[in-house]
Write an enzyme that holds these catalytic residues in place. Structure first.
Site, mmCIF file in Angstrom:
data_model
loop_
_atom_site.group_PDB
_atom_site.id
_atom_site.type_symbol
_atom_site.label_atom_id
_atom_site.label_comp_id
_atom_site.label_asym_id
_atom_site.label_seq_id
_atom_site.Cartn_x
_atom_site.Cartn_y
_atom_site.Cartn_z
ATOM 1 N N HIS A 1 1.925 7.106 9.606
ATOM 2 C CA HIS A 1 1.939 6.697 11.016
ATOM 3 C C HIS A 1 2.659 7.744 11.855
ATOM 4 C CE1 HIS A 1 1.804 2.324 9.424
ATOM 5 N NE2 HIS A 1 0.675 2.527 10.073
ATOM 6 N N CYS B 1 9.914 0.285 11.030
ATOM 7 C CA CYS B 1 8.827 -0.624 10.594
ATOM 8 C C CYS B 1 9.272 -2.057 10.408
ATOM 9 C CB CYS B 1 8.267 -0.239 9.238
ATOM 10 S SG CYS B 1 8.009 1.467 8.892
ATOM 11 N N GLU C 1 6.432 -4.207 12.427
ATOM 12 C CA GLU C 1 6.141 -3.315 13.558
ATOM 13 C C GLU C 1 4.647 -3.015 13.700
ATOM 14 O OE1 GLU C 1 8.030 0.714 15.156
ATOM 15 O OE2 GLU C 1 7.153 1.033 13.187
ATOM 16 N N LEU D 1 0.827 -1.217 0.000
ATOM 17 C CA LEU D 1 0.000 0.000 0.000
ATOM 18 C C LEU D 1 0.860 1.264 0.000
ATOM 19 C CD1 LEU D 1 -2.434 -1.086 2.862
ATOM 20 C CD2 LEU D 1 -2.947 -1.079 0.419
ATOM 21 N N ARG E 1 -4.803 5.188 10.226
ATOM 22 C CA ARG E 1 -4.812 3.748 10.483
ATOM 23 C C ARG E 1 -5.213 3.380 11.910
ATOM 24 N NH1 ARG E 1 -1.428 1.172 6.557
ATOM 25 N NH2 ARG E 1 -2.038 2.085 4.563
#
Length: 258
Positions: free
Chosen positions: A163, A248, A67, A19, A133
């Site tokens: 994020h 991540c 993560e 994504l 998210r």
């Protein structure tokens, strides 16, 4: 001696289908990505982290970003419920891995969504990004899981990046670093240091003042070296094309007594 383990997960052959939300899609070289991932894992091992490979999830293009699937505080592993539905299949293998490490396992339940990349721990303060998210119910469930363990939960808005940890991470002394144009509210952090590059906002604390950082942030590496830290640079260009960063690609678990 407390253990230092890092959960990692091999890139899916479908990595290039991962994504992208806030950036233009660019072509990903999967073979190069696997080489970069192996070098990343080697950098962890070289600094006394034992890598623990989670079973691959080849049908999940984003599964290398391990993560996002779990947040660990003290001995409790909170299995996330990713905000992107296509990523929900990633959590089962991670749940097995943390249970094997001896963590007590909790879950985020519907209607909550939470990505681990939205959670930044600085000592006993746990910042959680409320953005695309992670929703309010996810924040509430994280609070319910970790406050009884002594965590102080601080929710922060995230609107400019995927994020919270795409915007900010923290140095060993607790100073939060970020690339200011991408940080919604720098004033929420008691000590904030702006860095000159977007990818310079991401550091993994390896111990002993060493910071694992992306090779794409040379100016930030210079700034942090000048402040007495020791940058350890890794090239993660193929993961950066999917909004990935150094944090991540692993979940660092400290202080579990085996």
């Amino acid at each position: 001696m407390p253990s230092q383990k890092a959960l990692i997960r091999r890139p899916s052959p479908r990595l290039a289908e991962g994504l992208v939300t806030h950036i233009e899609r660019a072509e990903v070289d999967v073979d190069l990505a696997v080489e970069q991932w192996e070098a990343y894992a080697e950098a962890l091992r070289a600094h006394d982290w034992e890598t623990v490979e989670v079973d691959p999830a080849d049908d999940c293009p984003d599964s290398v970003f391990v993560e996002d699937t779990v947040v660990v505080f003290r001995n409790v592993a909170l299995i996330s419920r990713p905000g992107a539905e296509s990523r929900r299949g990633e959590t089962a293998g991670v749940e097995e891995a943390v249970a094997r490490l001896g963590c007590s396992v909790n879950w985020i339940w519907e209607p909550g969504t939470l990505d681990g990349g939205d959670v930044l721990k600085v000592g006993d303060t746990v910042y959680v990004g409320r953005g695309g998210r992670t929703n309010a119910a996810g924040v509430q469930q994280l609070r319910a899981a970790f406050e009884p363990l002594g965590a102080r939960i601080v929710a922060v808005p995230v609107s400019k990046v995927l994020h919270l940890k795409s915007a900010v991470t923290a140095l060993p002394d607790g100073t939060v670093i970020g690339h200011e144009p991408l940080v919604d509210t720098p004033s929420l952090f008691p000590r904030f240091l702006p860095v000159p590059e977007e990818s310079g906002a991401h550091v993994v604390l390896l111990g002993g003042g060493k910071l694992l950082m992306a090779a794409s942030a040379p100016k930030t590496a210079e700034l942090l070296a000048d402040l007495g830290h020791e940058p350890v640079l890794v090239d993660i260009s193929e993961f950066e094309k999917l909004e990935g960063c150094v944090t991540c690609l692993s979940v660092r678990v400290r202080g579990l007594y085996g």
